[in-house]
Design a protein around this motif. Structure first.
Motif, PDB file in Angstrom:
ATOM      1  N   LEU A 162       0.762  -1.217  -0.348  1.00 56.31           N
ATOM      2  CA  LEU A 162      -0.094   0.092  -0.318  1.00 56.31           C
ATOM      3  C   LEU A 162       1.170   1.425  -0.240  1.00 56.31           C
ATOM      4  N   GLU A 163       1.721   0.945   0.599  1.00 60.15           N
ATOM      5  CA  GLU A 163       2.763   1.942   0.502  1.00 60.15           C
ATOM      6  C   GLU A 163       3.480   2.522  -0.825  1.00 60.15           C
ATOM      7  N   GLU A 165       1.352   1.486  -3.652  1.00 56.98           N
ATOM      8  CA  GLU A 165       0.644   2.150  -4.058  1.00 56.98           C
ATOM      9  C   GLU A 165       0.383   3.347  -4.368  1.00 56.98           C
ATOM     10  N   HIS A 166       1.009   4.376  -3.056  1.00 57.35           N
ATOM     11  CA  HIS A 166       0.108   5.424  -2.980  1.00 57.35           C
ATOM     12  C   HIS A 166       1.492   6.884  -3.229  1.00 57.35           C
ATOM     13  N   SER A 167       3.328   5.557  -3.562  1.00 54.45           N
ATOM     14  CA  SER A 167       3.850   6.850  -3.570  1.00 54.45           C
ATOM     15  C   SER A 167       4.432   7.904  -4.589  1.00 54.45           C
TER      16      SER A 167
END
Length: 303
Positions: A162-163, A165-167
């Motif tokens: 998820l990190e 994905e949102h980076s």
């Protein structure tokens, strides 16, 4: 013409940094949106290169991610939601350091054939001609026979996924649930491996997944029309294979070719980038390679 370059697990940060430096000498590293523009008929830099990374190995998070972030670059990654959620390993990662002769012994036991029949073959190449269930049976046989424990997980966690994905650094796509050689599986297993990975990854990310990478990725040997049709049913727009070809507007968007880079010093990488589209197809026809090796194994073992 533009090209796509693929990586897997990386163990040497300096090698990856050097490789990116070499690529950047002659090419413009671009986000996946630029590759979409190319296929939509828009003019892009003919020296454009997009980076992809398969499997979701922990080095994607610990090595590739920080270097790309530092350099302001982007890439696409392809992962298994099952491996990430369960924190287990793909079959080949579980056995990649097993001793060849012992592994051949276990393959022979499971297939009920003389070990001598495997004498001229690499055991992992043999396993790439078998079903996922058979490979796990071989691995369990090895573990029981030689008192080997199951390895700890070598892949990223849900939180790390998820990190990423949102980076803003990565575009994330699916890569099956268990990384089988899809062509070795039944219709229902192949379908479930693809559909479940897309659906579960979409659920994890909170959005529709639009891209997919075939495990191993050799068209006609690792996947075929059956898998392409399943991806169409799943509304996948882009799928990636392995073939040393530059991108072309005539490409099938569900078999987009990619170069692979796994080793070599700077000069080797420069030569591979410059001559790979010519040399690799020639080498595939003239010299021995894993595809030929696996075809020979199938014929020899009647797999």
């Amino acid at each position: 013409m533009p090209k796509i370059i693929n990586f897997h697990d990386i163990y040497d940060p300096q090698w990856f940094r050097d490789t990116i430096e070499v690529i950047s000498e002659s090419y413009e590293i671009v986000p996946f949106s630029t590759i979409k523009d190319f296929y939509n008929g828009k003019k892009i830099n003919p020296k454009a290169v997009h980076l992809t990374v398969d499997d979701g190995h922990i080095s994607t998070y610990t090595i590739i991610y920080p270097i790309l972030k530092e350099l302001g670059l982007t890439a696409s990654i392809f992962v298994s939601p099952k491996i990430i959620k369960e924190q287990t390993n793909f079959w080949y990662a579980e056995c990649d350091d097993y001793e060849d002769e012992k592994l051949k012994e276990c393959i022979a036991d499971v297939l009920n054939i003389p070990k001598e029949k495997l004498a001229n073959f690499y055991p992992i190449s043999v396993m790439k001609t078998l079903s996922l269930a058979t490979n796990w049976e071989i691995i369990k046989t090895y573990q029981n026979k030689f008192n080997i424990s199951t390895k700890s997980c070598q892949y990223i966690s849900v939180e790390q996924l998820l990190e990423l994905e949102h980076s803003g650094v990565f575009t994330i796509g699916a890569h099956t649930m268990n990384h089988p050689i899809l062509a070795n599986e039944s219709n229902i297993i192949s379908e479930n491996e693809i559909k479940d990975s897309i659906n579960e990854l979409s659920e994890l990310l909170g959005r529709n997944v639009e891209s997919f990478a075939y495990p191993n990725g050799s068209k006609g040997l690792d996947f075929g029309k059956r898998e392409i049709d399943i991806l169409k049913q799943c509304n996948i727009d882009y799928a990636f294979s392995f073939e040393f070809k530059n991108l072309n507007l005539s490409d099938n968007l569900l078999t987009i070719p990619r170069y692979g880079l796994y080793h070599g010093d700077k000069n080797f990488i420069r030569k591979k980038l410059k001559f790979g589209a010519i040399w690799e197809p020639f080498k595939k026809v003239v010299f021995n390679n894993e595809d030929k090796h696996r075809k020979l194994i199938k014929k020899s073992l009647s797999v």
